[in-house]
Every structure is written in structure tokens, then in C-alpha cells.
Scaffold this active site. Structure first.
Site, PDB file in Angstrom:
ATOM      1  N   HIS A 234       0.907  -1.711  -0.168  1.00 37.63           N
ATOM      2  CA  HIS A 234      -0.184  -0.472  -0.107  1.00 37.63           C
ATOM      3  C   HIS A 234       0.740   1.345  -0.042  1.00 37.63           C
ATOM      4  O   HIS A 234       1.826   1.471   0.374  1.00 37.63           O
ATOM      5  CB  HIS A 234      -0.487  -0.114   0.995  1.00 37.63           C
ATOM      6  N   GLY A 238       2.454   9.118   3.139  1.00 37.05           N
ATOM      7  CA  GLY A 238       2.794   9.021   3.894  1.00 37.05           C
ATOM      8  C   GLY A 238       4.146   8.037   4.113  1.00 37.05           C
ATOM      9  O   GLY A 238       4.909   8.456   4.898  1.00 37.05           O
ATOM     10  N   GLY A 239       4.292   7.242   2.981  1.00 34.79           N
ATOM     11  CA  GLY A 239       4.856   6.537   3.142  1.00 34.79           C
ATOM     12  C   GLY A 239       4.173   5.608   2.619  1.00 34.79           C
ATOM     13  O   GLY A 239       2.721   4.738   2.438  1.00 34.79           O
ATOM     14  N   LYS A 257       6.968  -0.865   7.907  1.00 33.27           N
ATOM     15  CA  LYS A 257       5.962   0.445   7.719  1.00 33.27           C
ATOM     16  C   LYS A 257       7.329   1.969   7.260  1.00 33.27           C
ATOM     17  O   LYS A 257       7.637   1.788   7.960  1.00 33.27           O
ATOM     18  CB  LYS A 257       5.368   0.966   8.658  1.00 33.27           C
ATOM     19  N   ASP A 366      -8.238   5.185  16.447  1.00 29.48           N
ATOM     20  CA  ASP A 366      -8.251   4.816  15.057  1.00 29.48           C
ATOM     21  C   ASP A 366      -9.255   3.435  14.078  1.00 29.48           C
ATOM     22  O   ASP A 366      -8.437   2.925  13.845  1.00 29.48           O
ATOM     23  CB  ASP A 366      -7.312   5.572  13.507  1.00 29.48           C
TER      24      ASP A 366
END
Length: 837
Positions: A234, A238-239, A257, A366
């Protein structure tokens, strides 16, 4: 599309609005100061353009341009330094309008190709380009700013460069999308690629001034990095997220990540590395709790941070719900009650795990179904802790998924409790975006879920406490007579006329009535049938109302003044011709003539904006078969010659082309058109998973946000056309399968093209007398009321994505009025399928 819709949301408006409505008082100081002598200033959607008055008309079409990136902290200072240089050197430039715009363009889900660009300079020659780079580097070189992924960084930044267009020139591709272009050496317009990575055209030599930067770029290599990346999972601004492994432990999968500095900003201005720091801390503190992945390493890469953690084998709860929920996917093997009990058990364990996090002093922050992974043994694992917080009493969300994000006023652990309650509803009835309309919607959705999933009211015990609301106490399945009457009154011609009067804006050039964001994204958006004035006036007339003469005059004047309208049906001149056939026949003929002229210069084949859309309207007009034959030949040849498959769907894709070719084949006795239509339907049935023994693609189902325009319902309408026009049963099986789906499912949106109204129109067109269709239509019509919000003394529905209200035909009130009439008369009122059986 959801992220696109967010860009058109303004807190002061009930409707989607153009992005340039930002208050100039929030602009950077330069943009509020008097325009320098000898310069012109033009305020655009997000940018403010400065050009020397004497040279404004002489900007070259394309070339090497310079971008300057900036952080929130240094943007104002950089703008002052760079603008002073440009004014001294008479260099045209543009800059983002405000701090808010800069945050939005660098946010987590902003376009990665455009992120980081704060100022753009347009040197008049390659020599001026080289000089500007060197001199600006002496002034601002080395200052902080996000990397611009589509560009080559000059030395230490924040200067970046790429070859591209200076002036916008666009072409329409085969699916109706406008593509920014540059000119190749042969004079052809080709796409101006802005994808991540430095990719200058092969025919554009890289200037010598960039040789040092190219060498620096080539020399960037990771050293002592503990991971080998196997696959990208993905990307966001943001990265990236990757599957990786350690060379010293082959075969063990690590989830890696990445966080890019100064990018992926949330509403508080935190960037991706700051949130990754928070995720690392949370995983360490929560280690050992059920469902918490173990940290492997936290390391630096080339300017980016990387967090390696345990990879959890399994599927997201969202993916499993899409496959197993019989209301979303009628192909599910579970009964409604079995599915509901499975969901209740999973969320019960998830709630226990969240309570354990709270006891350790952390808010997850979240929660939503995509952040829960369910393994083969139905154990729940939590991922994505970047919004977690140690503030268990005062934390407020700065990022969250609409429908699961807590309302203003929810703080600390209450944020997680709201999300748990929203998931209990959403995993049965996926409509929690409607919770923004208030507690009554929660009561209604819970009641609907109890009925449709055969569970007792106790299934939702504690819901009010989780949501933090006092829910309504009335039985949602039997609202008071007065409320039922008010809801029914919302879907009449009188109600539509009243709302059109209330919200018309004749002083505006872009639209007369508020509708979908496509009003601002398409050349004819505010004028056309799908989302513009033509569609709303036609719907009012078709429903038995009388359009206002001034409104019709506004439409005629704006259409005649517009020189870039596409020829198609839903988004162009053919649709405007259709809408005005009875209102002004001479103008309708005028539009058809203009559409045929416009068709000569377009590559768009689609029903929405291109040749197929014009062709279906010409088939309705007497004496136009010669023109239809020309369009048919062009579409067949283009389809046969395409290397890539056409886009999916009825409005912009292959199903729409098939509809036109089928109707043209029947009218003209054209076997090649019929053959091409069959090939296109074969492609679509395979693409949507409707071929024999295939699994339907969830993203194409109405409950996931698609319908007539881009999903299985539109394909099935094309299959219905094939059966009734050819007498063959070649596509009857996928048609019958979609009918069964439509009879048992719900829809995320409410409108005609992508929602519940389209579902009703589809069933009314293809299976109106089936008892299952009658029951499904009745249920869907009742559910349309869920999307209504009070406006003045009446009601209006939320449009697509449920963020703002809409009146248009494709997503709003106009389409719902026609749909309620279609159901009452048992006769389809969908344009091109009116009265179809």
C-alpha cells in the site's frame, strides 16, 4: 472518490462547493499585499499565479520548471525569499494560496505526485532555468521541505525540478478522462506524467546543471538496513507499507511501514514520522496483550523512518464482512443470523482487547474494520497504531474514517467506544456515515439490522453508551404518521420545485443548482444531465412540475457560451439535447448539431461524455441513422484497436459502449457492432466476477458504493438490452444473478447513478413483477428516508459519500423524486430506459 469529495467540503455550506471558495483573509501575506507594479496576479483554485505584465502572453508551452517545497513552519519565509527573487528576475511563478491548502496537499491521502509542491517557477529558457537553480540554491538551499516524488531534487533541496507543461493543454482519453499533456517532437499531445519517480520524456535532454543531482540520486543507497523488501502492499503520501524479510532470517515475513518527513500531515500538522514514533511507543507499551503485533526493529533508511513488526496472517474484518455479509453480498454462504452472531462474537473480543489497552493507558484512536485483522482461527489483531494516544481522558481525533470517527466532543477512551458501537452497526448495515445526522439514525439502523438479520433488540444492548448519545425511543420501524407524511412529501415534484427555488444561484457561472462534485470536475458538470441544471429541469418536467423560465434561460445561455462541452449523454451535449426535447425543441436540435461537431475531435468513446452517449441520443431522433452509422464504425474500430481494455461500467466504460453498439446494431442491422458489444459484455462479466462459477467482485456491488454508473447494476442493464434486442440468452445468467443480488442487498449511497434509487430503477426496468423485486423496492424506498436531512421547512437528501446535500439527477433529490414515481407506476423512469421491460 471519497478523498476527492473531501476537497469540496466547506464547513459553511450544506452543499459541495468549488475549492476556490477559501477566504482570501487566510491567504499567505504575499497574496494579500498589493500586486507589485508591472505584474499581474490571478487567484486560481489552490494557487495564486504571478506573471510580468509585459511577458504574460509569452510563457512557453512546456520545459524544465522549478518547484520549491516547504514545511508549515517555513512556508511564509520561503515564499518571501523566492517571490523576491522572481520579482527581481521577472520570472513567472505561482504559489499555494494558504497554510490550509499546504496542509491539505501534504496530508496523508493527498496525491503523491503533487505533494510537496509549494512554489512553481517557469523559466523562459533552459539557460534561465540553470541560472535560477544555482542562484536560488545560494539563497534557500538546504532548508527543510517534503520530498517531491515526481521530481529530481537539486542538491540538498528544497529545490526540485521536472520537465512538464507550463500551460494547461488537455485531451480526453477513451474513458472520458481529461489528461494533462505536453507536446512531443512530432507535435502530438502526449500525457504529462506526474507519477512518483523522476521520469523526463526520452526526447527531453536533461540539462547539464542537473548532472550533479543525478549523481547524488544514483548514489543514495541503504547501508546496514536489516530488511529486504519483497512486495509493496500500500502507498499513501505518508509512505509505503511493504512485506519484507530479514536476510538473517529468511522465510519470516515482516510488515514494514515507511514514514516520509514533512508528509502525511494530519489535522494537527503532525507528519508521518511523528505518528510512526507514536505507533512504535504504543506497540512497545502494549506488548503481550492479545492482538498486539510484536515490534521487530525501528530503523532509519535514506531520510525515511521504518518500523518493522510482526506480520499477521489473515484478512481485514472489512474484507471478511464484504464477503460474508448476506446484505452486502447475497452470494454469502451464511444466513443473516449466522453472520450477525459471528460479528457479535468477534466484536465482543475486540472490545475486551480495547478495554485492556485502556487499562494500560492507551487510546487506540482509529478503530474501524480495516484496522482489525482476523486470522484463520478467528482471532482479532489490531494494526495501525499511528493515531494512538496516552491521553485517555483528553485525546481528540486528528485523523479518522468517516462513519467510525467520533463526533466533536468525544474525548479519550470515548473515541474508541464510539468506533466499537459504529462497527456493531456498520458490519450489519454498512451505513454508519449517516450517524452524522444524529441519534435517530442509530435507532433506525439498529432496528433495520434486527429485522434483516433475525436478531433480538438485545443484540445492540449498550449501544447508547458506546456511541455516547441518548438515542431516540420511538419504534423506528413505525414512525409517527406525521413524520411518514413529511418523508413522503419530500419526494414530490412540488418538493423538488421548492428546493430548486430555495437553492438556485443564477449569479453563478459554474452551476445553477447544487449537486455532486462532478459539477466542478467535468467541463459540463453544472450544465449536463447527470449532475447539472439540464438534469434537474428535466426531472422536474418529467415528474409533472413546471421548470421556471428563468432557469431554462440560464441553461440555454450558459450552454451556448461554453465552447468545451463534450458530446456525450450523461456529461455532455447529447444529454442536454435529451433534457430539452420538450422544453425547447429548437435548442435541443442545436445541441445535437454541436455534439456531432464536437465528436469529430474526441477520443472519448463512453456513454457518459463521448461517442456512445451521442449515438444513443441520435438513435432517438428521426432521420439521423447516417450519423449513427459513422459513430458506430468509429467505436467498433476503436474498441478493436485498443491495447488496453476500456474502463469498467455503464457511464464511462465498456457496458455503456455495449449499450450503444447493441442499439445501433438493431437499428442499422450491423453485425460487427453486435459482435463488438458481445465482446465488451464478456469482458465486463469476467471483470465483475459474474461469469459462471466466479465470485462477484465486492467493489462492484451497490453496498460498497457502486451501482448503475460503475457497478454490476449498470452491466446488468446492458445484459438486459442484449437479451431484449437480440433474443439470445447469452447474458441471461449474469443478468439473473444481478437481479437476485439487487433483490437482497442494500446500497451505500442514495442516488440514481451509484445508489439506492438506481437499485429501484434497475428492478423496475428488468423484473418489476417478481414478488422479491416488489418487496426489495418497498424496502429500498423506505430506506431512502435515512439519508434525508432537514433544510428550512423541508427535507433534502445527502448526496454520494454522505458528506453534503445534493439536488441533482445523478446523486440527489431530482433522481429520488423520479424513482419514487417509477416505483408507484411500476414503470422505469431512468433516462434511456424509460418504460423498459
Amino acid at each position: 472518490m471519497y478523498l476527492t469529495y473531501l476537497q469540496f467540503c466547506h464547513p459553511t455550506s450544506l452543499f459541495y462547493e468549488e475549492r476556490d471558495t477559501e477566504d482570501p483573509g487566510t491567504f499567505f501575506g504575499l497574496h494579500q499585499d498589493p500586486v507589485p507594479d508591472g505584474w499581474t496576479r490571478e487567484v486560481r483554485t489552490e494557487w495564486v499565479m504571478y506573471s510580468p505584465s509585459s511577458d504574460a502572453a509569452r510563457m512557453r508551452w512546456q520545459g524544465w520548471k522549478i518547484h520549491v517545497s516547504a514545511t508549515i513552519g517555513n512556508a511564509e519565509e520561503l515564499l518571501g525569499d523566492v517571490s523576491a527573487y522572481c520579482l527581481e528576475r521577472s520570472l513567472p511563478f505561482k504559489a499555494l494560496s494558504s497554510r490550509h491548502t499546504l496542509i491539505r496537499r501534504n496530508s496523508k491521502y493527498a496525491d503523491r505526485g503533487g505533494s510537496g509542491k509549494f512554489i512553481t517557477l517557469y523559466p523562459p529558457s533552459d539557460e534561465a532555468f540553470a541560472t535560477a537553480l544555482r542562484e536560488l540554491d545560494q539563497r534557500i538551499g538546504g532548508r527543510e521541505g517534503p520530498a517531491i516524488l515526481s521530481d529530481l531534487r537539486f542538491r540538498e533541496g528544497p529545490l526540485y525540478t521536472r520537465y512538464g507543461a507550463f500551460v494547461s493543454r488537455r485531451i480526453t482519453d477513451g474513458s472520458g478522462r481529461l489528461v494533462e499533456c505536453i507536446e512531443d517532437p512530432d507535435g502530438n499531445l502526449v500525457p504529462d506524467e506526474r507519477r512518483p519517480g523522476f521520469h523526463p520524456p526520452k526526447w527531453a535532454p536533461v540539462p547539464a546543471v542537473l548532472e550533479e543531482s543525478l549523481a547524488l540520486r544514483a548514489g543514495l543507497r541503504l547501508s546496514n538496513f536489516p530488511y529486504r523488501v519483497r512486495k509493496a502492499v500500500h502507498f499513501s503520501n505518508g509512505g509505503g507499507v511493504y512485506l519484507a524479510e530479514r536476510p538473517d532470517a529468511p522465510g519470516r515475513t515482516i510488515l514494514l511501514k515507511e514514514a516520509r518527513p514533512h508528509c502525511g500531515l494530519d489535522e494537527s500538522g503532525r507528519d508521518a514520522p511523528a505518528r510512526l514514533d507514536r505507533e512504535h511507543a504504543a506497540l512497545l507499551d502494549l506488548a503481550g496483550l492479545p492482538g498486539i503485533p510484536a515490534v521487530d526493529a525501528y530503523v532509519d533508511g535514506v531520510e525515511h523512518k521504518f518500523l518493522g513488526r510482526e506480520y499477521v496472517e489473515g484478512k481485514s474484518l472489512m474484507d471478511l464482512a464484504c464477503a460474508r455479509n448476506p446484505l452486502v453480498n447475497p452470494d454469502s454462504t451464511l444466513t443473516p443470523r449466522e453472520y450477525a452472531l459471528w460479528v457479535g462474537d468477534l466484536l465482543g473480543r475486540a472490545a475486551e482487547a480495547v478495554a485492556a489497552m485502556h487499562e494500560r493507558g492507551w487510546v487506540f484512536g482509529d478503530l474501524h474494520p480495516n484496522n482489525l485483522i482476523v486470522d484463520a482461527e478467528d482471532r482479532v489483531h489490531f494494526i495501525d497504531f499511528e493515531n494512538a494516544s496516552r491521553d485517555v481522558t483528553g485525546y481528540t481525533q486528528t485523523m479518522g474514517v468517516f462513519g467510525f470517527r467520533a463526533p466533536l466532543g468525544h474525548r479519550g477512551t470515548d473515541v474508541d467506544l464510539f468506533a466499537l458501537g459504529a462497527m456493531r452497526i456498520a458490519l450489519l448495515v454498512p451505513l454508519t456515515r449517516l450517524l452524522s445526522l444524529g441519534p435517530d439514525r442509530a435507532t433506525e439502523l439498529c432496528a433495520a439490522a434486527c429485522e434483516q438479520f433475525d436478531v433480538p433488540a438485545e443484540y445492540f444492548d449498550g449501544m447508547e453508551a458506546q456511541l455516547g448519545w441518548v438515542a431516540a425511543t420511538d419504534d423506528a420501524s413505525a414512525p409517527p404518521q406525521s413524520e411518514r407524511r413529511r418523508t413522503a412529501d419530500a419526494f414530490t415534484a412540488d418538493a423538488l420545485a421548492a428546493r430548486l427555488r430555495d437553492w438556485r444561484t443564477p449569479e453563478r457561472e459554474d452551476r445553477l443548482f447544487p449537486g455532486d462534485v462532478r459539477q466542478f470536475l467535468q467541463p459540463s458538470g453544472g450544465l449536463g444531465l447527470g449532475h447539472g441544471a439540464a438534469g434537474m429541469l428535466w426531472a422536474l418536467h418529467r415528474a409533472g412540475g413546471t421548470p421556471d423560465a428563468a432557469d431554462l434561460a440560464w441553461l440555454l445561455d450558459r450552454v451556448r457560451a461554453a465552447d468545451d462541452l463534450p458530446p456525450g449523454f450523461w456529461n455532455g451535449l447529447a444529454g442536454i439535447a435529451f433534457a430539452t426535447e420538450d422544453l425547447d425543441p429548437a435548442f435541443s436540435d442545436e445541441c445535437l448539431e454541436r455534439a456531432f461537431d464536437a465528436a469529430q475531435g474526441t477520443q472519448d468513446l463512453s456513454l457518459g461524455g463521448g461517442l456512445s452517449g451521442l449515438g444513443v441520443q441520435l438513435l432517438r431522433a428521426p432521420g439521423r441513422h447516417d450519423e449513427v452509422a459513422i459513430l458506430t464504425d468509429r467505436v467498433v474500430k476503436a474498441v478493436d484497436a485498443q491495447d488496453d481494455h476500456p474502463a469498467a461500467g455503464l457511464v464511462d466504460g465498456a457496458a455503456g459502449l455495449a449499450v450503444f453498439l447493441l442499439r445501433a446494431a438493431a437499428a442499422l442491422d450491423a453485425p460487427e457492432a453486435a459482435r463488438a458489444a458481445g465482446d465488451l459484455l464478456d469482458l465486463e462479466t469476467a471483470r465483475f466476477g459474474l461469469a459462471s462459477d466466479a465470485t462477484a467482485v465486492p467493489a462492484a456491488l451497490p453496498a460498497l458504493g457502486t451501482g448503475l454508473a460503475a457497478g454490476v447494476l449498470g452491466l446488468a442493464l446492458a445484459c438486459h438490452d442484449h437479451a431484449r434486442l437480440t433474443g439470445e440468452d447469452r447474458f441471461v445468467a449474469p443478468l439473473e444473478r444481478v437481479v437476485r443480488i439487487a433483490q437482497r442487498t442494500t446500497a451505500m449511497h442514495n442516488g440514481l447513478l451509484n445508489g439506492r434509487a438506481g437499485l429501484v430503477q434497475f428492478l423496475t426496468a428488468v423484473a418489476p413483477d417478481d414478488p422479491a423485486s416488489v418487496a426489495a423496492v418497498r424496502r429500498a424506498l423506505a430506506e431512502t428516508a435515512w439519508h434525508l436531512a432537514p433544510v428550512g421547512d423541508g427535507l433534502a437528501p445527502l448526496g454520494d459519500e454522505s458528506l453534503k446535500l445534493s439536488l441533482d439527477l445523478g446523486t440527489g433529490l431530482a433522481g429520488l423524486v423520479l424513482t419514487h414515481q417509477a416505483a408507484a407506476r411500476r414503470s422505469c423512469t431512468l433516462p434511456l430506459w424509460e418504460g423498459a421491460r
